[in-house]
Design a protein around this motif. Structure first.
Motif, PDB file in Angstrom:
ATOM      1  N   ASN A  53       0.529   5.779   0.145  1.00  0.00           N
ATOM      2  CA  ASN A  53       0.205   7.150  -0.237  1.00  0.00           C
ATOM      3  C   ASN A  53      -1.082   7.251  -0.599  1.00  0.00           C
ATOM      4  O   ASN A  53      -1.566   8.423  -1.299  1.00  0.00           O
ATOM      5  CB  ASN A  53       1.029   7.750  -1.289  1.00  0.00           C
ATOM      6  CG  ASN A  53       2.533   7.793  -0.944  1.00  0.00           C
ATOM      7  OD1 ASN A  53       2.914   8.016   0.354  1.00  0.00           O
ATOM      8  ND2 ASN A  53       3.402   7.525  -1.884  1.00  0.00           N
ATOM      9  N   TYR A  54      -2.162   6.364  -0.019  1.00  0.00           N
ATOM     10  CA  TYR A  54      -3.577   6.452  -0.576  1.00  0.00           C
ATOM     11  C   TYR A  54      -4.107   7.662   0.211  1.00  0.00           C
ATOM     12  O   TYR A  54      -3.710   8.145   1.410  1.00  0.00           O
ATOM     13  CB  TYR A  54      -4.113   5.268  -0.139  1.00  0.00           C
ATOM     14  CG  TYR A  54      -5.703   5.123  -0.299  1.00  0.00           C
ATOM     15  CD1 TYR A  54      -5.971   4.719  -1.593  1.00  0.00           C
ATOM     16  CD2 TYR A  54      -6.675   5.429   0.581  1.00  0.00           C
ATOM     17  CE1 TYR A  54      -7.141   4.664  -2.158  1.00  0.00           C
ATOM     18  CE2 TYR A  54      -7.918   5.211   0.414  1.00  0.00           C
ATOM     19  CZ  TYR A  54      -8.258   5.010  -1.169  1.00  0.00           C
ATOM     20  OH  TYR A  54      -9.552   4.943  -1.548  1.00  0.00           O
ATOM     21  N   LYS A  55      -4.911   8.605  -0.717  1.00  0.00           N
ATOM     22  CA  LYS A  55      -5.229   9.798  -0.138  1.00  0.00           C
ATOM     23  C   LYS A  55      -6.904   9.710   0.199  1.00  0.00           C
ATOM     24  O   LYS A  55      -7.647   8.900  -0.426  1.00  0.00           O
ATOM     25  CB  LYS A  55      -5.236  10.739  -1.178  1.00  0.00           C
ATOM     26  CG  LYS A  55      -3.752  11.033  -1.701  1.00  0.00           C
ATOM     27  CD  LYS A  55      -2.963  11.911  -0.644  1.00  0.00           C
ATOM     28  CE  LYS A  55      -1.890  12.197  -1.082  1.00  0.00           C
ATOM     29  NZ  LYS A  55      -0.694  12.727  -0.367  1.00  0.00           N
ATOM     30  N   MET A  56      -7.392  10.497   1.036  1.00  0.00           N
ATOM     31  CA  MET A  56      -8.603  10.906   1.290  1.00  0.00           C
ATOM     32  C   MET A  56      -9.679  11.143   0.125  1.00  0.00           C
ATOM     33  O   MET A  56      -8.919  11.610  -0.987  1.00  0.00           O
ATOM     34  CB  MET A  56      -8.835  11.791   2.419  1.00  0.00           C
ATOM     35  CG  MET A  56      -8.334  11.495   3.659  1.00  0.00           C
ATOM     36  SD  MET A  56      -8.458  12.600   5.087  1.00  0.00           S
ATOM     37  CE  MET A  56      -7.814  12.142   6.194  1.00  0.00           C
ATOM     38  N   THR A  57     -10.694  10.784  -0.034  1.00  0.00           N
ATOM     39  CA  THR A  57     -11.524  11.245  -1.123  1.00  0.00           C
ATOM     40  C   THR A  57     -11.679  12.587  -1.547  1.00  0.00           C
ATOM     41  O   THR A  57     -11.434  12.612  -2.745  1.00  0.00           O
ATOM     42  CB  THR A  57     -13.156  10.531  -0.785  1.00  0.00           C
ATOM     43  OG1 THR A  57     -13.125   8.982  -0.368  1.00  0.00           O
ATOM     44  CG2 THR A  57     -13.873  10.475  -2.064  1.00  0.00           C
ATOM     45  N   LEU A  75      -5.378  14.703   1.761  1.00  0.00           N
ATOM     46  CA  LEU A  75      -4.525  14.050   2.879  1.00  0.00           C
ATOM     47  C   LEU A  75      -4.530  12.807   2.724  1.00  0.00           C
ATOM     48  O   LEU A  75      -5.243  12.062   2.347  1.00  0.00           O
ATOM     49  CB  LEU A  75      -4.969  14.708   4.208  1.00  0.00           C
ATOM     50  CG  LEU A  75      -5.130  16.142   4.243  1.00  0.00           C
ATOM     51  CD1 LEU A  75      -6.048  16.302   5.580  1.00  0.00           C
ATOM     52  CD2 LEU A  75      -3.764  16.818   4.680  1.00  0.00           C
ATOM     53  N   PRO A  76      -3.263  12.207   3.299  1.00  0.00           N
ATOM     54  CA  PRO A  76      -3.101  10.812   3.457  1.00  0.00           C
ATOM     55  C   PRO A  76      -4.053  10.308   4.522  1.00  0.00           C
ATOM     56  O   PRO A  76      -4.203  10.527   5.272  1.00  0.00           O
ATOM     57  CB  PRO A  76      -1.681  10.601   4.003  1.00  0.00           C
ATOM     58  CG  PRO A  76      -1.160  11.757   4.414  1.00  0.00           C
ATOM     59  CD  PRO A  76      -2.214  12.809   3.888  1.00  0.00           C
ATOM     60  N   MET A  77      -4.578   8.871   4.024  1.00  0.00           N
ATOM     61  CA  MET A  77      -5.805   8.129   4.843  1.00  0.00           C
ATOM     62  C   MET A  77      -4.647   7.841   5.880  1.00  0.00           C
ATOM     63  O   MET A  77      -5.453   7.193   7.139  1.00  0.00           O
ATOM     64  CB  MET A  77      -6.133   6.948   3.880  1.00  0.00           C
ATOM     65  CG  MET A  77      -7.204   7.146   3.262  1.00  0.00           C
ATOM     66  SD  MET A  77      -8.711   7.838   4.119  1.00  0.00           S
ATOM     67  CE  MET A  77      -9.182   6.417   5.022  1.00  0.00           C
ATOM     68  N   ASN A  78      -3.430   7.438   5.910  1.00  0.00           N
ATOM     69  CA  ASN A  78      -2.745   7.160   7.076  1.00  0.00           C
ATOM     70  C   ASN A  78      -2.768   8.115   8.417  1.00  0.00           C
ATOM     71  O   ASN A  78      -2.385   7.585   9.250  1.00  0.00           O
ATOM     72  CB  ASN A  78      -1.207   6.873   6.787  1.00  0.00           C
ATOM     73  CG  ASN A  78      -1.149   5.403   6.205  1.00  0.00           C
ATOM     74  OD1 ASN A  78      -1.890   4.497   6.261  1.00  0.00           O
ATOM     75  ND2 ASN A  78      -0.131   5.282   5.615  1.00  0.00           N
ATOM     76  N   LEU A  79      -3.193   9.132   8.068  1.00  0.00           N
ATOM     77  CA  LEU A  79      -3.479   9.924   9.246  1.00  0.00           C
ATOM     78  C   LEU A  79      -4.729   9.500  10.204  1.00  0.00           C
ATOM     79  O   LEU A  79      -4.552   9.634  11.311  1.00  0.00           O
ATOM     80  CB  LEU A  79      -3.850  11.332   8.944  1.00  0.00           C
ATOM     81  CG  LEU A  79      -2.971  12.331   8.355  1.00  0.00           C
ATOM     82  CD1 LEU A  79      -3.697  13.823   7.666  1.00  0.00           C
ATOM     83  CD2 LEU A  79      -1.879  12.648   9.210  1.00  0.00           C
ATOM     84  N   LEU A  80      -5.867   9.019   9.502  1.00  0.00           N
ATOM     85  CA  LEU A  80      -6.781   8.334  10.237  1.00  0.00           C
ATOM     86  C   LEU A  80      -6.566   7.108  10.547  1.00  0.00           C
ATOM     87  O   LEU A  80      -6.724   6.823  12.103  1.00  0.00           O
ATOM     88  CB  LEU A  80      -7.997   8.106   9.287  1.00  0.00           C
ATOM     89  CG  LEU A  80      -9.373   7.128   9.707  1.00  0.00           C
ATOM     90  CD1 LEU A  80      -9.761   7.765  11.019  1.00  0.00           C
ATOM     91  CD2 LEU A  80     -10.118   7.028   8.652  1.00  0.00           C
TER      92      LEU A  80
END
Length: 191
Positions: free
Chosen positions: A138-142, A146-151
């Motif tokens: 569940n790590y989020k963008m800075t 939004l979840p970093m997993n989108l990237l």
């Protein structure tokens, strides 16, 4: 010694009325791959984000903080998804000088090995990216929530498409009996 050129033999771009006349060829997008369209959509989203950043910074004098981070992620997505276009066209950087001096059998074996290693590399990248996505959780963008997993999902999609395109390129090479490494003058359109 001077050579003369018949002026009437050259292509005519100026009409008899003294005006420049040119016609464009019809645009054919029928050979654009699926990942090419996805990459184009990501690229336009990047362009819109950068324009919004420019507008808020220099016109409104109140810069939107989120645009820099999102633009960076969209650029990463454009590169990873767009790289599969290079794989499909088989025009990534390659050294074909060695193939000129190898016997045909050795050159063919080495070209097949390159195809197999390319598939294996992209397959390994798919697995490693998937594993990294599992660990990110569940790590989020800075700045944006939004979840970093989108990237990383975009990167995974790009690697998956590169692997699938590598399989397709290897099949084309296998069917025609040579690769662009063995015959640099050829292309993927020569089937």
């Amino acid at each position: 010694m001077s050579t003369t050129t018949d002026i009437d033999a050259l292509p005519k771009v100026m009409g008899d009325d003294g005006q420049f006349h040119a016609t464009d060829e019809a645009v054919d997008l029928s050979d654009t791959t699926f990942e090419g369209w996805v990459s184009l959509v990501i690229f336009w989203a990047l362009g819109a984000t950068v324009f919004y950043q420019f507008f808020t910074r220099y016109v409104l004098n109140d810069s939107a903080a989120w645009t820099e981070e999102i633009a960076r992620y969209l650029l990463i997505g454009t590169v990873f998804v767009g790289a599969s276009i290079g794989v499909a066209k088989n025009n990534h950087i390659q050294v074909d000088l060695l193939y000129r001096y190898l016997p045909k059998g050795a050159a063919r074996a080495l070209a097949v090995a390159v195809d197999v290693l390319r598939i294996a590399f992209f397959g390994a990248m798919v697995v490693l990216t998937w594993q990294m996505m599992q660990r990110m959780g569940n790590y989020k963008m800075t700045i944006i929530d939004l979840p970093m997993n989108l990237l990383y999902g975009l990167c995974l999609f790009g690697f998956l498409m590169m692997m699938l395109r590598s399989v397709w390129v290897a099949r084309v090479h296998w069917r025609r009996g040579y690769s662009v490494l063995e015959r640099p003058e050829s292309s993927m359109d020569d089937r």
